[in-house]
Write a protein that holds these residues in place. Structure first.
Motif, PDB file in Angstrom:
ATOM      1  N   HIS A  98       7.988  -0.067   0.944  1.00 23.68           N
ATOM      2  CA  HIS A  98       7.364  -0.972   1.906  1.00 23.68           C
ATOM      3  C   HIS A  98       8.279  -1.250   3.089  1.00 23.68           C
ATOM      4  CE1 HIS A  98       3.351  -2.372   1.058  1.00 23.68           C
ATOM      5  NE2 HIS A  98       3.612  -2.324  -0.242  1.00 23.68           N
ATOM      6  N   GLU A 106       3.571  -1.831   7.796  1.00 25.95           N
ATOM      7  CA  GLU A 106       3.134  -0.479   7.445  1.00 25.95           C
ATOM      8  C   GLU A 106       2.048   0.005   8.402  1.00 25.95           C
ATOM      9  OE1 GLU A 106       1.510   2.213   3.714  1.00 25.95           O
ATOM     10  OE2 GLU A 106       1.614   0.045   3.485  1.00 25.95           O
ATOM     11  N   HIS A 121       3.455   3.946   2.305  1.00 27.66           N
ATOM     12  CA  HIS A 121       4.556   3.312   1.560  1.00 27.66           C
ATOM     13  C   HIS A 121       4.764   3.933   0.185  1.00 27.66           C
ATOM     14  CE1 HIS A 121       1.419   0.732  -0.365  1.00 27.66           C
ATOM     15  NE2 HIS A 121       2.302   0.654  -1.335  1.00 27.66           N
ATOM     16  N   SER A 372      11.646   1.482   8.356  1.00 26.37           N
ATOM     17  CA  SER A 372      10.942   1.098   7.120  1.00 26.37           C
ATOM     18  C   SER A 372      11.893   0.499   6.103  1.00 26.37           C
ATOM     19  CB  SER A 372      10.213   2.300   6.519  1.00 26.37           C
ATOM     20  OG  SER A 372      11.117   3.292   6.065  1.00 26.37           O
TER      21      SER A 372
END
Length: 397
Positions: A98, A106, A121, A372
């Motif tokens: 995530h 996301e 993810h 990320s």
């Protein structure tokens, strides 16, 4: 006693890089332990569940959510005679990929990555544990067993078809396709029963704790949730047993009963499905063509109503939507900034930047990996420092 269809660590399909097995831990226990000790797992403590991480100490983060999922998953797995260590490993790792700011981050990153293969993810979780964690001398990633990797990749079901709009690429997520080329995860089948338990435990955990967190945030009140299916009966039971109970204890007593009803339903329904299927091995579960771990039809309908309530009153609440807009801008600003100025990536990333010179897709994927992996607070800090005036912070800081 383990069921015939449970995953057996002695029959594991092994690791991509062969290692000597531990004298004291099964291969699945070792996977679980590596996940717990990973950098990505520690970062989950500062990543959003619904609320941005710093908004309150009592709201769930991705870390507390993952621990709750693992607790539920072990309970269900044990009741069904499955391998609890494999179930726990998948449950603890299921959210490693995530972004900061949860699904909002996301969505933003997926849109930005659309020209470069999108972002997903679940696929990113596989990428983290197979490539991005770099602590071991003999391999990149955590070198987890095939069984755990399979569970991460497809705990929600087969993933060879277009992934239902979860990625703007409209095809197999690139990060998953890249790894599958060197280590076939049999993406066209369902995962083990253990991984399926982890997936349903995720549903159980967030349906329950989002009611808790929404109440604490004042997005709705007890009388509103006391009218929901399942929840209504639980409140009536608590009120009958403990008349005049204070509000805080009343909600806890009611919602823990909701939790118990969901867990019991999965166990009862799945036992029936597994018994009717006559499965004799974990591979027969994979080849069944359907999920074998499930809610009953009646409970699933009730949960759909609870989900609709949470969507309208919590996930799309004005205060939450305002924060979503704010943090979407953070991701939308950081991505092009790092593409233009890759020298601002940390020093240990610079060798990769040099290697990717002239490769726009490769650089975009590197930037996606970096963003990320950020926590909520780090992303906000980067945005404030660098985009509020990059001259205040030199490249690589």
């Amino acid at each position: 006693m383990a069921a015939a269809y449970a995953s057996d660590p002695s029959a594991s399909r092994g690791r991509l890089v062969q290692e000597e097995e531990s004298a004291f831990r099964s291969c699945y226990q070792r996977d679980r332990d590596r996940i717990i000790h990973s950098s990505a797992f520690r970062r989950l403590k500062h990543k959003t569940q619904v609320f941005v991480e710093h908004e309150g100490d009592y709201y769930r983060t991705r870390l507390t959510h993952s621990i709750e999922v693992a607790q539920v998953a072990r309970t269900i797995s044990g009741a069904l005679g499955l391998n609890e260590e494999l179930t726990e490993a998948v449950a603890l790792a299921h959210d490693l990929g995530h972004t900061p700011f949860g699904h909002t981050g996301e969505d933003a990153l997926d849109a930005l990555m659309a020209p470069f293969g999108g972002f997903d993810h679940n696929a990113q979780a596989v990428r983290i544990v197979t490539a991005l964690e770099r602590h071991y001398a003999g391999f990149d990633g955590l070198n987890l067993t095939w069984d755990t990797l399979e569970g991460l990749a497809k705990h929600n079901g087969p993933v060879t078809a277009p992934n239902d709009g979860n990625s703007s690429s409209g095809s197999l997520p690139w990060a998953l396709a890249e790894y599958d080329r060197i280590h076939d995860l049999e993406l066209g089948t369902h995962a083990s029963a253990e991984a399926q338990v982890a997936a349903l435990s995720d549903d159980i955990a967030y349906n329950n704790h989002d009611l808790h967190d929404g109440l604490r945030a004042g997005l709705f009140d007890e009388e509103e949730i006391a009218a929901l299916p399942i929840v209504a009966d639980c409140y009536r039971e608590v009120d009958a047993l403990y008349p005049g109970l204070d509000s805080y204890r009343r909600r806890h007593e009611a919602l823990r009963r909701v939790f118990g009803i969901m867990v019991a339903d999965v166990i009862e329904e799945s036992r029936a499905v597994l018994a009717a299927g006559g499965f004799g091995s974990a591979d027969q579960i994979r080849g069944a063509g359907r999920s074998v771990i499930r809610f009953s039809d009646g409970l699933r309908r009730d949960l759909d109503e609870i989900r609709r309530f949470l969507f309208n009153r919590m996930y799309r609440a004005p205060a939450v939507m305002a924060k979503r807009a704010e943090v979407t801008t953070v991701v939308e600003d950081l991505f092009p900034f790092f593409l233009r100025e890759p020298g601002y990536l940390p020093g240990r990333w610079q060798a990769e930047v040099t290697r990717l010179a002239g490769d726009e897709t490769g650089l975009a994927r590197l930037v996606s990996d970096y963003i990320s992996g950020m926590t909520d607070r780090f992303a906000l800090d980067c945005h404030a420092r660098w985009l509020g005036g990059p001259e205040s912070c030199g490249p690589g800081c």
